[in-house]
Design a protein around this motif. Structure first.
Motif, mmCIF file in Angstrom:
data_model
loop_
_atom_site.group_PDB
_atom_site.id
_atom_site.type_symbol
_atom_site.label_atom_id
_atom_site.label_comp_id
_atom_site.label_asym_id
_atom_site.label_seq_id
_atom_site.Cartn_x
_atom_site.Cartn_y
_atom_site.Cartn_z
ATOM 1 N N PRO A 81 -12.409 -11.499 -4.067
ATOM 2 C CA PRO A 81 -12.670 -11.499 -2.460
ATOM 3 C C PRO A 81 -11.263 -11.262 -1.767
ATOM 4 N N LEU A 82 -11.789 -10.538 -0.679
ATOM 5 C CA LEU A 82 -10.602 -10.284 0.138
ATOM 6 C C LEU A 82 -10.354 -11.178 1.339
ATOM 7 N N LEU A 83 -9.074 -11.503 1.859
ATOM 8 C CA LEU A 83 -9.104 -12.211 3.035
ATOM 9 C C LEU A 83 -8.469 -11.403 4.011
ATOM 10 N N VAL A 84 -8.359 -12.056 5.212
ATOM 11 C CA VAL A 84 -7.875 -11.358 6.523
ATOM 12 C C VAL A 84 -6.674 -10.583 6.062
ATOM 13 N N GLU A 85 -5.790 -11.236 5.395
ATOM 14 C CA GLU A 85 -4.256 -10.847 5.290
ATOM 15 C C GLU A 85 -4.573 -9.579 4.255
ATOM 16 N N ASP A 86 -5.573 -9.438 3.223
ATOM 17 C CA ASP A 86 -5.666 -8.486 2.454
ATOM 18 C C ASP A 86 -6.464 -7.055 3.277
ATOM 19 N N TYR A 87 -7.068 -7.433 4.268
ATOM 20 C CA TYR A 87 -7.541 -6.279 5.036
ATOM 21 C C TYR A 87 -6.476 -5.703 5.915
ATOM 22 N N GLN A 88 -5.592 -6.505 6.376
ATOM 23 C CA GLN A 88 -4.681 -6.232 7.420
ATOM 24 C C GLN A 88 -3.652 -5.330 6.348
ATOM 25 N N ALA A 89 -3.310 -5.669 5.199
ATOM 26 C CA ALA A 89 -2.450 -4.885 4.308
ATOM 27 C C ALA A 89 -2.876 -3.630 4.184
ATOM 28 N N ALA A 90 -4.194 -3.536 3.836
ATOM 29 C CA ALA A 90 -4.875 -2.298 3.531
ATOM 30 C C ALA A 90 -4.821 -1.498 4.877
ATOM 31 N N ILE A 91 -5.310 -1.906 6.093
ATOM 32 C CA ILE A 91 -4.945 -0.948 7.206
ATOM 33 C C ILE A 91 -3.315 -0.490 7.451
ATOM 34 N N ALA A 92 -2.718 -1.387 7.135
ATOM 35 C CA ALA A 92 -1.208 -1.383 7.431
ATOM 36 C C ALA A 92 -0.733 -0.065 6.580
ATOM 37 N N GLN A 93 -1.260 -0.212 5.372
ATOM 38 C CA GLN A 93 -0.994 1.114 4.354
ATOM 39 C C GLN A 93 -1.485 2.278 4.757
ATOM 40 N N MET A 94 -2.687 2.338 5.237
ATOM 41 C CA MET A 94 -3.447 3.475 5.659
ATOM 42 C C MET A 94 -2.549 4.143 7.019
ATOM 43 N N VAL A 95 -2.463 3.366 7.947
ATOM 44 C CA VAL A 95 -1.504 3.678 8.886
ATOM 45 C C VAL A 95 -0.226 4.451 8.559
ATOM 46 N N SER A 96 0.418 3.705 7.665
ATOM 47 C CA SER A 96 1.901 4.045 7.243
ATOM 48 C C SER A 96 1.541 5.448 6.534
ATOM 49 N N LEU A 97 0.384 5.722 5.665
ATOM 50 C CA LEU A 97 0.127 7.137 5.127
ATOM 51 C C LEU A 97 -0.669 8.137 6.096
ATOM 52 N N ASN A 98 -1.067 7.664 7.349
ATOM 53 C CA ASN A 98 -1.789 8.593 8.198
ATOM 54 C C ASN A 98 -2.809 8.805 7.592
ATOM 55 N N ILE A 99 -3.459 8.163 6.896
ATOM 56 C CA ILE A 99 -5.037 8.227 6.604
ATOM 57 C C ILE A 99 -6.098 7.998 7.259
ATOM 58 N N PRO A 100 -6.787 8.409 7.901
ATOM 59 C CA PRO A 100 -8.145 7.951 8.817
ATOM 60 C C PRO A 100 -9.337 7.805 8.066
ATOM 61 N N GLY A 101 -10.087 7.139 8.670
ATOM 62 C CA GLY A 101 -11.482 7.006 8.325
ATOM 63 C C GLY A 101 -11.741 6.504 7.023
ATOM 64 N N GLY A 102 -12.720 6.885 5.955
ATOM 65 C CA GLY A 102 -13.377 6.187 4.887
ATOM 66 C C GLY A 102 -12.532 5.772 3.867
ATOM 67 N N GLY A 103 -11.163 6.397 3.842
ATOM 68 C CA GLY A 103 -10.148 6.223 2.881
ATOM 69 C C GLY A 103 -9.807 4.612 2.811
ATOM 70 N N ILE A 104 -10.154 3.942 3.944
ATOM 71 C CA ILE A 104 -9.881 2.446 4.071
ATOM 72 C C ILE A 104 -10.512 1.760 2.922
ATOM 73 N N PHE A 105 -11.843 2.333 2.611
ATOM 74 C CA PHE A 105 -12.701 1.402 1.430
ATOM 75 C C PHE A 105 -11.959 1.320 0.103
ATOM 76 N N ASP A 106 -11.232 2.712 0.068
ATOM 77 C CA ASP A 106 -10.458 2.832 -1.255
ATOM 78 C C ASP A 106 -9.249 1.895 -1.229
ATOM 79 N N ALA A 107 -8.730 1.935 -0.293
ATOM 80 C CA ALA A 107 -7.410 1.220 0.050
ATOM 81 C C ALA A 107 -8.023 -0.408 -0.065
ATOM 82 N N LEU A 108 -8.947 -0.869 0.240
ATOM 83 C CA LEU A 108 -9.460 -2.140 0.131
ATOM 84 C C LEU A 108 -9.741 -2.463 -1.247
ATOM 85 N N ILE A 109 -10.163 -1.509 -2.203
ATOM 86 C CA ILE A 109 -10.244 -1.719 -3.487
ATOM 87 C C ILE A 109 -8.962 -1.931 -4.357
ATOM 88 N N ALA A 110 -8.127 -0.942 -3.878
ATOM 89 C CA ALA A 110 -6.822 -1.142 -4.325
ATOM 90 C C ALA A 110 -5.953 -2.411 -3.962
#
Length: 144
Positions: A81-110
């Protein structure tokens, strides 16, 4: 060996007509027989259910059959299970890579793969994960 299964691998393993079925069902069977420790993000359960129940195949996979398949085939898996902190880390990673949209779901699995400290991340979509960072890229394997 701990192996994170991306939803793409589980779907291919469960759908006999999928072009990657043979390779994926072999890896799923390794987890079922406990030759490897199968690991899956709890987020992936919903994703697999969604994909399986809307596949353009005949006969259609009913919600009841999809649930039955998930229960039977993932019974020996470790669920992450992922916690709020895990979601925040995944979103921060997507922002740092400038990846929009559905890529967030792969970042959550990662993120779940990192949290579980897996040895491999199995996917049919390696580019979705290798773009995230070197640590994840080194875990990525495509079932063959």
């Amino acid at each position: 060996m701990k192996v994170m299964f991306d939803s793409s691998v589980i779907v291919a393993a469960l759908v006999v007509s999928h072009q990657s079925h043979s390779a994926c069902v072999q890896r799923l069977n390794q987890a079922l027989q406990q030759n490897i420790q199968g690991v899956i993000s709890t987020h992936s359960l919903a994703e697999i259910y969604s994909v399986m129940t809307r596949l353009p195949i005949q006969p259609k996979i009913s919600p009841q059959l999809a649930q039955k398949q998930l229960t039977a085939n993932l019974k020996n898996f470790e669920f992450v299970p992922l916690l709020v902190e895990d979601y925040q880390a995944a979103i921060a990673q997507m922002v740092s890579l400038n990846i929009p949209g559905g890529g967030i779901f792969d970042a959550l699995i990662a993120q779940a793969a990192l949290k579980a400290n897996v040895d491999q991340l199995l996917t049919l979509n390696p580019k979705h994960f290798t773009r995230l960072n070197e640590t994840i890229a080194n875990l990525v394997q495509v079932p063959q």
